[in-house]
Design a protein around this motif. Sequence first.
Motif: not given
Length: 85
Positions: A71, A73-75, A77-83
């Motif tokens: 969880e 790790s996914l947070e 990754i998704t936060s980084w992708l959103g930026k």
Amino acid sequence: YTLTSLRTQIKAPLAKPAKEIQIPILLLTGENDKIFPPEFMKNVYKSLSSEYTKLKIIKNGSHLIFQENLEESLEIITSWLGKIK
């Protein structure tokens, strides 16, 4: 993979020098990773010049961060992708 083969891959030169890589890169490792230790990852991070490069070290994580800290790790990754634009 054996540890010997992994160590060889770590020391092998990249096909392109890291400073020339211009795509977004997220380096994610555990603070207790013995295969790609944080100090190694910090050196890789320092050699990158891409605008969207980030290094994240997961506290108490090992090399198996996706099994141990899925969880978190996914947070990350998704936060980084959103930026990324």
